[in-house]
Design a protein around this motif. Structure first.
Motif, PDB file in Angstrom:
ATOM      1  N   GLU A 132       8.953   9.197  23.850  1.00 10.25           N
ATOM      2  CA  GLU A 132       8.752  10.221  23.104  1.00 10.25           C
ATOM      3  C   GLU A 132       9.021  10.340  21.540  1.00 10.25           C
ATOM      4  N   SER A 182      11.651   8.690  33.711  1.00 10.15           N
ATOM      5  CA  SER A 182      12.191   9.928  33.064  1.00 10.15           C
ATOM      6  C   SER A 182      11.529  11.199  33.358  1.00 10.15           C
ATOM      7  N   GLU A 183      10.165  11.175  33.188  1.00  9.41           N
ATOM      8  CA  GLU A 183       9.254  12.250  33.617  1.00  9.41           C
ATOM      9  C   GLU A 183       9.143  12.569  34.982  1.00  9.41           C
ATOM     10  N   ARG A 212      17.731   7.381  25.790  1.00 10.09           N
ATOM     11  CA  ARG A 212      16.600   8.255  26.519  1.00 10.09           C
ATOM     12  C   ARG A 212      15.535   8.557  25.796  1.00 10.09           C
ATOM     13  N   HIS A 213      14.402   8.946  26.099  1.00  7.35           N
ATOM     14  CA  HIS A 213      13.230   9.401  25.322  1.00  7.35           C
ATOM     15  C   HIS A 213      12.797   8.597  24.486  1.00  7.35           C
ATOM     16  N   ARG A 236      18.846  10.846  39.680  1.00  7.27           N
ATOM     17  CA  ARG A 236      19.645  11.034  38.292  1.00  7.27           C
ATOM     18  C   ARG A 236      20.301   9.614  38.126  1.00  7.27           C
ATOM     19  N   GLU A 286      12.460  14.569  35.287  1.00  9.99           N
ATOM     20  CA  GLU A 286      12.442  15.965  34.602  1.00  9.99           C
ATOM     21  C   GLU A 286      11.668  17.054  35.572  1.00  9.99           C
ATOM     22  N   TYR A 287      10.802  16.453  36.336  1.00 12.31           N
ATOM     23  CA  TYR A 287      10.174  17.425  37.183  1.00 12.31           C
ATOM     24  C   TYR A 287      11.041  17.689  38.443  1.00 12.31           C
ATOM     25  N   GLU A 311      14.297  17.930  37.984  1.00 12.14           N
ATOM     26  CA  GLU A 311      15.326  18.914  37.284  1.00 12.14           C
ATOM     27  C   GLU A 311      14.581  20.231  37.333  1.00 12.14           C
ATOM     28  N   ARG A 312      13.434  20.368  36.871  1.00  6.83           N
ATOM     29  CA  ARG A 312      12.786  21.775  37.327  1.00  6.83           C
ATOM     30  C   ARG A 312      12.652  22.200  38.731  1.00  6.83           C
ATOM     31  N   GLU A 321      17.517   6.797  37.610  1.00  2.00           N
ATOM     32  CA  GLU A 321      16.925   6.947  36.368  1.00  2.00           C
ATOM     33  C   GLU A 321      17.695   6.619  35.340  1.00  2.00           C
TER      34      GLU A 321
END
Length: 142
Positions: free
Chosen positions: A116, A20-21, A112-113, A97, A24-25, A27-28, A100
């Protein structure tokens, strides 16, 4: 901690968290690609205005050269930025996507997450009003 994470093995949660991390990269990076797309598009429009201004100022030869050589030019062989964005989306972003999501569905029941959520549980001060486990219910949903 929410019940969604209690029975999942820590090693699995950590590994899925890394997937997932990575997304996220991506996505950035995609956001930066869209910025590139918009910046180049705006630059081309401004350059078109500059060509008109140069022509109006009596510099037709320079204006013609810029118009011919630069206005509307491909940024990559055969592609404008919208085509780069579309190809990235189709070739890399959307498959990533989906991959993941597939990993989460297989290993964390789609939640998700989870990594975290466990981190939050370990770092929050129980009983502190600004360290609650979950957000308060939305008005009218209680």
């Amino acid at each position: 901690m929410t019940e969604r994470a209690e029975d999942l093995p820590g090693e699995t949660v950590d590994a899925v968290g890394k997937v997932s991390e990575a997304l996220e990269y991506v996505e950035r990076a995609r956001g930066h690609l869209y910025s590139f797309h918009q910046l180049i598009g705006h630059a081309d429009l401004v350059l078109g205005e500059a060509v008109d201004a140069l022509r109006d100022a009596g510099h037709g030869g320079i204006a013609d050269r810029l118009q011919t050589e630069m206005v509307g030019r491909n940024v990559i062989d055969g592609r404008w930025t919208f085509q780069v964005v579309e190809e990235f989306d189709d070739t890399y972003h959307e498959p990533f996507r989906q991959a993941e999501a597939d990993v989460r569905n297989q290993l964390t029941r789609g939640f998700r997450h989870v990594h975290e959520a466990r981190m939050k549980e370990g770092r929050r001060t129980k009983g502190h009003p600004r360290h609650t486990e979950d957000p308060p219910p939305a008005p009218g949903t209680e």
